[in-house]
Scaffold this motif. Structure first.
Motif, mmCIF file in Angstrom:
data_model
loop_
_atom_site.group_PDB
_atom_site.id
_atom_site.type_symbol
_atom_site.label_atom_id
_atom_site.label_comp_id
_atom_site.label_asym_id
_atom_site.label_seq_id
_atom_site.Cartn_x
_atom_site.Cartn_y
_atom_site.Cartn_z
ATOM 1 N N ARG A 146 0.841 -1.208 0.000
ATOM 2 C CA ARG A 146 0.000 0.000 0.000
ATOM 3 C C ARG A 146 0.870 1.250 0.000
ATOM 4 N NH1 ARG A 146 -2.570 -3.023 4.038
ATOM 5 N NH2 ARG A 146 -1.883 -1.555 5.640
ATOM 6 N N LEU A 147 1.989 1.181 0.721
ATOM 7 C CA LEU A 147 2.891 2.335 0.752
ATOM 8 C C LEU A 147 3.442 2.625 -0.639
ATOM 9 C CD1 LEU A 147 4.557 4.458 2.278
ATOM 10 C CD2 LEU A 147 6.257 2.690 2.731
ATOM 11 N N MET A 148 3.855 1.563 -1.364
ATOM 12 C CA MET A 148 4.390 1.768 -2.710
ATOM 13 C C MET A 148 3.319 2.360 -3.629
ATOM 14 S SD MET A 148 6.951 -1.450 -3.484
ATOM 15 C CE MET A 148 5.752 -2.742 -3.131
ATOM 16 N N GLU A 149 2.102 1.843 -3.528
ATOM 17 C CA GLU A 149 1.011 2.360 -4.357
ATOM 18 C C GLU A 149 0.760 3.832 -4.062
ATOM 19 O OE1 GLU A 149 -1.696 2.125 -7.347
ATOM 20 O OE2 GLU A 149 -0.501 0.426 -6.638
ATOM 21 N N ALA A 150 0.785 4.187 -2.770
ATOM 22 C CA ALA A 150 0.540 5.585 -2.387
ATOM 23 C C ALA A 150 1.661 6.486 -2.879
ATOM 24 C CB ALA A 150 0.394 5.688 -0.876
ATOM 25 N N LEU A 151 2.911 6.007 -2.813
ATOM 26 C CA LEU A 151 4.046 6.830 -3.236
ATOM 27 C C LEU A 151 4.046 7.050 -4.744
ATOM 28 C CD1 LEU A 151 6.813 5.249 -0.970
ATOM 29 C CD2 LEU A 151 5.880 7.540 -0.762
ATOM 30 N N VAL A 152 3.832 5.963 -5.500
ATOM 31 C CA VAL A 152 3.896 6.083 -6.958
ATOM 32 C C VAL A 152 2.686 6.827 -7.499
ATOM 33 C CG1 VAL A 152 3.927 4.792 -9.116
ATOM 34 C CG2 VAL A 152 5.326 4.027 -7.201
ATOM 35 N N ALA A 153 1.477 6.405 -7.061
ATOM 36 C CA ALA A 153 0.278 7.028 -7.601
ATOM 37 C C ALA A 153 -0.029 8.367 -6.948
ATOM 38 C CB ALA A 153 -0.915 6.079 -7.415
ATOM 39 N N GLY A 154 0.103 8.430 -5.610
ATOM 40 C CA GLY A 154 -0.299 9.639 -4.905
ATOM 41 C C GLY A 154 0.697 10.767 -5.017
ATOM 42 N N GLU A 155 2.010 10.454 -4.861
ATOM 43 C CA GLU A 155 3.010 11.516 -4.838
ATOM 44 C C GLU A 155 3.613 11.797 -6.202
ATOM 45 O OE1 GLU A 155 5.941 11.541 -1.880
ATOM 46 O OE2 GLU A 155 4.618 10.947 -0.230
ATOM 47 N N MET A 156 3.677 10.768 -7.086
ATOM 48 C CA MET A 156 4.349 10.977 -8.377
ATOM 49 C C MET A 156 3.391 10.934 -9.560
ATOM 50 S SD MET A 156 7.891 8.846 -7.854
ATOM 51 C CE MET A 156 8.605 9.708 -9.236
ATOM 52 N N ASN A 157 2.087 10.703 -9.273
ATOM 53 C CA ASN A 157 1.072 10.695 -10.335
ATOM 54 C C ASN A 157 1.401 9.645 -11.390
ATOM 55 O OD1 ASN A 157 -1.327 11.558 -11.473
ATOM 56 N ND2 ASN A 157 -0.328 13.090 -12.759
ATOM 57 N N GLY A 158 1.873 8.492 -10.923
ATOM 58 C CA GLY A 158 2.219 7.417 -11.844
ATOM 59 C C GLY A 158 1.431 6.160 -11.533
ATOM 60 N N LYS A 159 1.931 5.019 -11.977
ATOM 61 C CA LYS A 159 1.256 3.759 -11.674
ATOM 62 C C LYS A 159 2.287 2.638 -11.547
ATOM 63 C CE LYS A 159 0.317 2.606 -16.539
ATOM 64 N NZ LYS A 159 -0.745 2.239 -17.511
ATOM 65 N N ILE A 160 1.889 1.602 -10.808
ATOM 66 C CA ILE A 160 2.754 0.445 -10.598
ATOM 67 C C ILE A 160 1.952 -0.821 -10.889
ATOM 68 C CG2 ILE A 160 2.226 0.525 -8.117
ATOM 69 C CD1 ILE A 160 4.959 -0.756 -7.607
ATOM 70 N N ASP A 161 2.483 -1.672 -11.745
ATOM 71 C CA ASP A 161 1.823 -2.930 -12.125
ATOM 72 C C ASP A 161 2.684 -4.096 -11.662
ATOM 73 O OD1 ASP A 161 -0.278 -1.625 -13.473
ATOM 74 O OD2 ASP A 161 0.981 -1.382 -15.255
ATOM 75 N N ARG A 162 2.035 -5.088 -11.036
ATOM 76 C CA ARG A 162 2.739 -6.278 -10.542
ATOM 77 C C ARG A 162 2.184 -7.520 -11.244
ATOM 78 N NH1 ARG A 162 2.526 -3.005 -5.695
ATOM 79 N NH2 ARG A 162 0.313 -3.454 -5.565
ATOM 80 N N GLN A 163 3.075 -8.322 -11.840
ATOM 81 C CA GLN A 163 2.696 -9.554 -12.502
ATOM 82 C C GLN A 163 3.464 -10.711 -11.863
ATOM 83 O OE1 GLN A 163 0.372 -9.765 -14.842
ATOM 84 N NE2 GLN A 163 0.021 -7.530 -14.908
ATOM 85 N N PHE A 164 2.711 -11.687 -11.325
ATOM 86 C CA PHE A 164 3.322 -12.857 -10.691
ATOM 87 C C PHE A 164 3.240 -14.041 -11.656
ATOM 88 C CE2 PHE A 164 2.172 -10.148 -7.201
ATOM 89 C CZ PHE A 164 3.237 -10.277 -6.347
ATOM 90 N N THR A 165 4.384 -14.686 -11.874
ATOM 91 C CA THR A 165 4.439 -15.869 -12.730
ATOM 92 C C THR A 165 4.970 -17.043 -11.919
ATOM 93 O OG1 THR A 165 6.700 -15.432 -13.479
ATOM 94 C CG2 THR A 165 4.903 -14.333 -14.685
ATOM 95 N N GLU A 166 5.061 -18.202 -12.565
ATOM 96 C CA GLU A 166 5.603 -19.371 -11.866
ATOM 97 C C GLU A 166 7.089 -19.189 -11.541
ATOM 98 O OE1 GLU A 166 4.878 -22.813 -14.182
ATOM 99 O OE2 GLU A 166 2.706 -22.842 -13.845
ATOM 100 N N LYS A 167 7.782 -18.394 -12.351
ATOM 101 C CA LYS A 167 9.215 -18.196 -12.144
ATOM 102 C C LYS A 167 9.536 -17.045 -11.213
ATOM 103 C CE LYS A 167 10.729 -20.142 -16.555
ATOM 104 N NZ LYS A 167 11.533 -19.891 -17.776
ATOM 105 N N GLY A 168 8.605 -16.129 -11.059
ATOM 106 C CA GLY A 168 8.934 -14.979 -10.220
ATOM 107 C C GLY A 168 7.916 -13.858 -10.343
ATOM 108 N N VAL A 169 8.417 -12.654 -10.320
ATOM 109 C CA VAL A 169 7.548 -11.492 -10.344
ATOM 110 C C VAL A 169 8.169 -10.434 -11.252
ATOM 111 C CG1 VAL A 169 8.673 -10.524 -8.296
ATOM 112 C CG2 VAL A 169 6.391 -9.740 -8.936
ATOM 113 N N ALA A 170 7.311 -9.745 -12.000
ATOM 114 C CA ALA A 170 7.739 -8.637 -12.864
ATOM 115 C C ALA A 170 6.940 -7.405 -12.462
ATOM 116 C CB ALA A 170 7.509 -8.982 -14.333
#
Length: 539
Positions: free
Chosen positions: A507-531
């Protein structure tokens, strides 16, 4: 009559030359004076900034007590205080501690606390005729000086009592008049002062009332050695070549606080003296500044003396006078413009400093509350809170090196990875163009990188033989300016399941990226890891 014309020309030329010499000498002295005033302002601002920085540590400690509900053991407090001291935050502070407010007659409670916390058999001292006492029951770091102060009832001393009552009235940091600290047990003694911030009691029965309606458990406080404070301010990060004399002029009778070595010897012959007053925790300090060393005036003003000599030898004094006067006028105008600009920059810097300190304190308080709510134990809170504060400090350090202008993205990223992975960070692939971040972006992405690195350490096995860990970024054109697109890729041999619920860090990362920098963060989980992809506009 003609015989006297050469003499008359010589006299006129000499008069013009000597007059011109005096004018230029006066201007050079004015420039020298202004340069010294700028140096003196820097010295005063450093002293002011150092005290405000230390007051923010008191506020952070106060928040730590509030987060723990006021029931603080020595082990918890020692761990927290040690984190501050190891990061070099003392800067004139002898330590930081807590004095419990209690009614006179309940001194055995304080003695029991000292025995439990420090295995110290000591009674509250000295005797008092006051209705309340504030014995020191926690004080770190525990060196010989601070150990001597444990159990001391600060409320019994009138000077300290006035500061505590003033702090209880406003619930802000208040500073005492100059005192001799009880820690001064060696031959090398310094004048000191104390700063107090009251700790309110959530339950009225658990605290005491002084001169207001608010119930108070006690005071978070810090003792300061004035000499150490001034020396730290005037020598770090680079020495300021001045001598200072600081006096507390709040009351009718001024009280001496600190005098630089050799100040008295140099004061009588000093050519420049600047005196300024600053407000420190409700007290007014008057700081007098002089040069640290005398100057060889003959060498300093050699151009002026050469011009005077040439004016006596040549008859072209009129042309030299006109040209020199024009130069003097331009120099005067530049001096005026430089003075006005310097004053404006100083005022802007002071306002910016106040704004930054308020924002930093607000952010620290918010992180403390949220981390406390998400932590299952004090140890977990301490680890999370300390690491997040360190991430903020790293970002602040990068900004400070560039005078609060920009910070390099790769340097910020590498700094956070090294904090979490140590030498292992060198094996992480980092690729992308040079990107300069502003203050908001530096603080926000510093915390985001810290949270991502911490998650990678906890949940991934990226350094295994079949692991892959890389961070790649690029700058793309956008409708308004440019956009930073950063890909954080973790691949490992073991299966990583997507979390069902996101914790405070996410939640902190979402608030920092979206709230303070007006950006977005996308998380994709796969069998090998995370992108993870972070997209933010660049300002």
């Amino acid at each position: 009559m003609k015989r006297h014309i050469p003499l008359l020309v010589f006299v006129i030329s000499a008069a013009i030359g000597l007059s011109l010499t005096y004018v230029i000498l006066d201007r050079e002295r004015a420039v020298e004076r202004r340069e010294f005033e700028i140096l003196a302002e820097e010295a005063v601002d450093r002293i002011r900034g150092r005290t405000e920085q230390n007051f923010s540590l008191i506020a952070a400690t106060h928040s730590f007590f509030e987060a723990d509900g006021g029931a603080m053991s020595r082990a918890k407090f020692q761990s927290f205080a040690l984190g501050l001291f190891l990061k070099g935050h003392l800067s004139g502070m002898q330590g930081i501690g807590f004095a419990k407010l209690m009614q006179t007659g309940r001194e055995d409670e304080a003695s029991l606390a000292l025995q439990q916390n420090y295995e110290l058999e000591r009674q509250v001292w000295p005797e008092t005729d006051q209705a309340h006492r504030t014995p020191i029951i926690l004080l770190e770091p525990l060196d010989l000086r601070n150990k001597a102060a444990l159990g001391f009832d600060m409320f019994s001393d009138e000077t300290r009592r006035k500061a505590m009552l003033a702090s209880a009235d406003t619930f802000t940091v208040k500073v005492s008049a100059p005192v001799m600290l009880v820690q001064e047990i060696t031959e090398e003694k310094q004048t000191g002062f104390l700063a107090y911030l009251p700790l309110a009691s959530e339950e009225e029965a658990a605290g005491e009332k002084l001169n207001g309606e608010e119930s108070i458990q006690g005071f978070v406080y810090a003792p300061f050695r004035a000499g150490d404070l001034h020396k730290a301010a005037l020598t770090s990060p680079t020495p300021v070549p001045v001598l200072v004399n600081t006096t507390d002029v709040t009351d009718e009778q001024p009280e001496h606080l600190y005098t630089s070595e050799d100040y008295e010897a140099r004061a009588a012959e000093a050519e420049n003296l600047v005196t300024r007053q600053i407000e420190v925790g409700g007290r007014i300090w008057e700081i007098s500044v002089i040069e640290a060393a005398s100057k060889d005036n003959a060498f300093l003003y050699w151009r002026t003396f050469m011009l005077g000599s040439i004016s006596l030898l040549f008859s072209a004094a009129l042309a030299v006078s006109i040209r020199s006067r024009l130069r003097a006028r331009e120099a005067n105008q530049r001096l005026k413009e430089m003075s006005e600009k310097t004053i404006q920059e100083k005022d802007l810097m002071l306002q910016e400093m106040k704004h930054r300190i308020k924002n930093s304190i607000a952010r620290i308080l918010a992180i403390a509350r949220q981390t406390a709510g998400a932590s299952e134990s004090l140890e977990e809170f301490n680890d999370s809170f300390s690491s997040r504060l360190q991430a903020m400090a790293n970002a602040q350090d990068l900004l400070t090196r560039s005078r609060w202008s920009k910070a390099d993205l790769k340097a910020l990223l590498l700094q956070e990875l090294e904090q979490v992975f140590g030498e292992g960070a060198k094996g992480i692939k980092l690729a992308g163009p040079a990107v300069q971040l502003n203050e908001t972006g530096t603080h926000a992405l510093g915390l985001v990188f810290h949270e991502l690195a911490t998650n990678a350490m906890k949940y991934s096995d990226v350094f295994a033989d079949d692991g892959r860990f890389e961070v790649i970024w690029k700058v793309l054109p956008a409708k308004k300016g440019k956009q930073l697109e950063l890909d954080w890729l973790e691949e490992t041999g073991k299966v990583i399941e997507a979390p069902k619920n996101f914790g405070f860090g996410s939640r902190l990362m979402e608030a920092l990226v979206a709230g303070e920098m007006n950006g977005k963060i996308d998380r994709q989980f796969t069998e090998k890891g995370v992108a993870i992809r972070i997209s933010v506009p660049l300002v």
